[in-house]
Design a protein around this motif. Structure first.
Motif, PDB file in Angstrom:
ATOM      1  N   GLY A 302      48.767  41.032  31.571  1.00  0.00           N
ATOM      2  CA  GLY A 302      48.396  39.632  31.674  1.00  0.00           C
ATOM      3  C   GLY A 302      47.307  39.363  32.695  1.00  0.00           C
ATOM      4  O   GLY A 302      46.912  40.241  33.480  1.00  0.00           O
ATOM      5  N   ASP A 303      46.846  38.139  32.710  1.00  0.00           N
ATOM      6  CA  ASP A 303      45.761  37.692  33.582  1.00  0.00           C
ATOM      7  C   ASP A 303      46.345  37.192  34.903  1.00  0.00           C
ATOM      8  O   ASP A 303      47.164  36.275  34.914  1.00  0.00           O
ATOM      9  CB  ASP A 303      44.993  36.569  32.885  1.00  0.00           C
ATOM     10  CG  ASP A 303      43.766  36.108  33.656  1.00  0.00           C
ATOM     11  OD1 ASP A 303      43.485  36.679  34.729  1.00  0.00           O
ATOM     12  OD2 ASP A 303      43.101  35.170  33.187  1.00  0.00           O
ATOM     13  N   ASP A 304      45.917  37.807  36.016  1.00  0.00           N
ATOM     14  CA  ASP A 304      46.375  37.330  37.327  1.00  0.00           C
ATOM     15  C   ASP A 304      45.302  36.504  38.034  1.00  0.00           C
ATOM     16  O   ASP A 304      45.446  36.161  39.208  1.00  0.00           O
ATOM     17  CB  ASP A 304      46.834  38.495  38.210  1.00  0.00           C
ATOM     18  CG  ASP A 304      45.675  39.386  38.661  1.00  0.00           C
ATOM     19  OD1 ASP A 304      44.520  39.149  38.240  1.00  0.00           O
ATOM     20  OD2 ASP A 304      45.926  40.331  39.436  1.00  0.00           O
ATOM     21  N   GLY A 305      44.216  36.191  37.305  1.00  0.00           N
ATOM     22  CA  GLY A 305      43.171  35.347  37.858  1.00  0.00           C
ATOM     23  C   GLY A 305      42.090  36.073  38.629  1.00  0.00           C
ATOM     24  O   GLY A 305      41.135  35.448  39.098  1.00  0.00           O
ATOM     25  N   ASP A 306      42.198  37.404  38.757  1.00  0.00           N
ATOM     26  CA  ASP A 306      41.218  38.190  39.496  1.00  0.00           C
ATOM     27  C   ASP A 306      40.262  38.839  38.503  1.00  0.00           C
ATOM     28  O   ASP A 306      40.641  39.744  37.761  1.00  0.00           O
ATOM     29  CB  ASP A 306      41.925  39.253  40.337  1.00  0.00           C
ATOM     30  CG  ASP A 306      40.985  40.018  41.271  1.00  0.00           C
ATOM     31  OD1 ASP A 306      39.754  39.913  41.085  1.00  0.00           O
ATOM     32  OD2 ASP A 306      41.484  40.726  42.160  1.00  0.00           O
ATOM     33  N   ILE A 307      39.014  38.396  38.490  1.00  0.00           N
ATOM     34  CA  ILE A 307      38.026  38.910  37.543  1.00  0.00           C
ATOM     35  C   ILE A 307      37.797  40.407  37.709  1.00  0.00           C
ATOM     36  O   ILE A 307      37.348  41.094  36.798  1.00  0.00           O
ATOM     37  CB  ILE A 307      36.694  38.136  37.684  1.00  0.00           C
ATOM     38  CG1 ILE A 307      35.747  38.444  36.514  1.00  0.00           C
ATOM     39  CG2 ILE A 307      36.033  38.439  39.019  1.00  0.00           C
ATOM     40  CD1 ILE A 307      34.478  37.595  36.517  1.00  0.00           C
ATOM     41  N   ARG A 308      38.139  40.960  38.874  1.00  0.00           N
ATOM     42  CA  ARG A 308      37.908  42.387  39.138  1.00  0.00           C
ATOM     43  C   ARG A 308      38.975  43.276  38.521  1.00  0.00           C
ATOM     44  O   ARG A 308      38.779  44.489  38.427  1.00  0.00           O
ATOM     45  CB  ARG A 308      37.855  42.627  40.647  1.00  0.00           C
ATOM     46  CG  ARG A 308      36.726  41.909  41.362  1.00  0.00           C
ATOM     47  CD  ARG A 308      36.920  41.957  42.856  1.00  0.00           C
ATOM     48  NE  ARG A 308      38.180  41.307  43.251  1.00  0.00           N
ATOM     49  CZ  ARG A 308      38.663  41.299  44.484  1.00  0.00           C
ATOM     50  NH1 ARG A 308      37.993  41.925  45.446  1.00  0.00           N
ATOM     51  NH2 ARG A 308      39.808  40.687  44.756  1.00  0.00           N
ATOM     52  N   ARG A 309      40.090  42.715  38.105  1.00  0.00           N
ATOM     53  CA  ARG A 309      41.206  43.500  37.582  1.00  0.00           C
ATOM     54  C   ARG A 309      41.133  43.605  36.061  1.00  0.00           C
ATOM     55  O   ARG A 309      40.846  42.634  35.360  1.00  0.00           O
ATOM     56  CB  ARG A 309      42.544  42.860  37.973  1.00  0.00           C
ATOM     57  CG  ARG A 309      42.822  42.849  39.465  1.00  0.00           C
ATOM     58  CD  ARG A 309      43.171  44.234  39.949  1.00  0.00           C
ATOM     59  NE  ARG A 309      43.617  44.196  41.344  1.00  0.00           N
ATOM     60  CZ  ARG A 309      44.759  44.700  41.766  1.00  0.00           C
ATOM     61  NH1 ARG A 309      45.591  45.267  40.922  1.00  0.00           N
ATOM     62  NH2 ARG A 309      45.076  44.650  43.045  1.00  0.00           N
ATOM     63  N   GLU A 310      41.446  44.809  35.549  1.00  0.00           N
ATOM     64  CA  GLU A 310      41.549  44.967  34.109  1.00  0.00           C
ATOM     65  C   GLU A 310      42.740  44.172  33.587  1.00  0.00           C
ATOM     66  O   GLU A 310      43.793  44.102  34.230  1.00  0.00           O
ATOM     67  CB  GLU A 310      41.736  46.444  33.729  1.00  0.00           C
ATOM     68  CG  GLU A 310      40.533  47.323  33.964  1.00  0.00           C
ATOM     69  CD  GLU A 310      40.471  47.873  35.380  1.00  0.00           C
ATOM     70  OE1 GLU A 310      41.363  47.526  36.200  1.00  0.00           O
ATOM     71  OE2 GLU A 310      39.551  48.645  35.675  1.00  0.00           O
TER      72      GLU A 310
END
Length: 342
Positions: A302-310
């Motif tokens: 899922g999306d944790d809001g960090d653009i740097r994370r896959e």
């Protein structure tokens, strides 16, 4: 709740330059905006800012290898640049974003999970950079050779299925030295354009100088395989079914694995979950049954809001027998299935 994503569908047949020109023209405004967003969002992800000019030497070195090893794709790339109103460096940069980012050794929550059985290949696509707004389906080909290709942000290739009954997927693996060569995404497009089976795809891969390490997963009507690549070394495993995540499985490659311990633990968990899910699927499972496997954690990230994370920005089921690509854009738990056929 169902999330809606705009998925471009680009149909382009003919000579390579014409295919590229049609692709670039169709996505011209979107690609210009993407490049202007922190140099194709690279400056949101990298510790040190880059520019097209600062990367020109690396881009030129890779382009020389693309021209030498895959001249038809080099011609298509020229048409793509012209159609999109991009410089040759900008168009080539879009093919090289992952190589420019290089190794990512920071802890990660996931990356692509892929499995295949004869006639079917399914996988999640986990990327950083919030690329689910850059999804396109390319329907490309010449004569009776056609392919459906999942693309992101101007890539000429990523994964897909062709009219000869071959499906191709991939996983990121980290090993060896990355340098000038053919980006794996373009290598996959080369396979979709030219290969007719798992066997011919493996043969074609051995002739390409890869720019970075990858695993290529293959399926045709009778067998599957994964091919792990470090530099100019290839390890091949053929099997009735194949499952791969982001760590090396070839015994003599495991000691050269650069994946950090956090990412490796994630990769192992996803591998076991995918193996179990595949075992439980009947041979004639419908696409939505495969999406049910791909939508469950830890496979779906899922999306944790960090653009740097896959995170999972798409899931795909490729039907090699019927020339179909089934897509759930974004988080597959939250989006509906869209189907494309040759």
């Amino acid at each position: 709740m169902t999330t809606t994503f705009a998925v471009a569908h680009v149909v382009a047949h003919g000579e390579p330059y014409d295919i590229g020109f049609a692709h670039g023209t169709a996505l011209k405004e979107r690609l210009r905006a993407f490049l202007d967003d922190g140099v194709a969002r690279l400056n949101h992800l990298l510790p040190t800012a880059v520019s097209v000019d600062s990367l020109s030497g690396d881009i030129a070195a890779h382009r020389a290898e693309i021209i030498r090893s895959t001249p038809r794709l080099a011609e298509e790339l020229s048409g793509f640049a012209a159609g999109a109103g991009l410089t040759p460096d900008e168009a080539t940069l879009l093919q090289l974003r992952r190589e420019i980012m290089g190794y990512q050794r920071i802890p990660t929550r996931g990356d692509c999970t892929t499995y295949a059985r004869p006639g079917v290949l399914a996988q999640t696509v986990d990327l950083n950079g919030n690329l689910d707004d850059q999804i396109a389906i390319l329907e490309v080909g010449r004569g009776d050779r056609r392919a459906l290709v999942l693309s992101f942000a101007g890539l000429l290739g990523y994964l897909g299925v062709n009219s000869r009954g071959l499906a191709v997927g991939l996983n990121l693996v980290l090993g060896g030295q990355w340098g000038p060569g053919v980006p794996p995404y373009l290598a996959i497009r080369h396979l979709l354009d030219s290969a007719t089976s798992v066997e011919s795809a493996v043969s074609a891969l051995r002739s390409l100088p890869f720019a970075s390490s990858r695993t290529i997963v293959l399926a045709d009507a009778t067998e599957t395989a994964w091919v792990e690549v470090i530099g100019d070394e290839y390890r091949v495993m053929t099997a009735p079914e194949s499952v791969h995540t982001n760590h090396f499985l070839a015994p003599d490659f495991t000691s050269r694995d650069e994946l950090n311990v956090f990412a490796r633990n994630s990769s192992l968990r996803r591998l076991r979950t995918a193996e179990s899910g595949l075992r439980d699927l009947p041979a004639d499972a419908a696409p939505d049954a495969h999406f049910a496997v791909l939508s469950q954690p830890p496979i779906c990230v899922g999306d944790d809001g960090d653009i740097r994370r896959e995170r999972t920005v798409a899931a795909v089921v490729l039907d090699a027998k019927n020339g179909a690509l089934h897509l759930r854009p974004g988080n597959p738990r939250l989006s509906g299935t869209r189907s494309f056929t040759l």
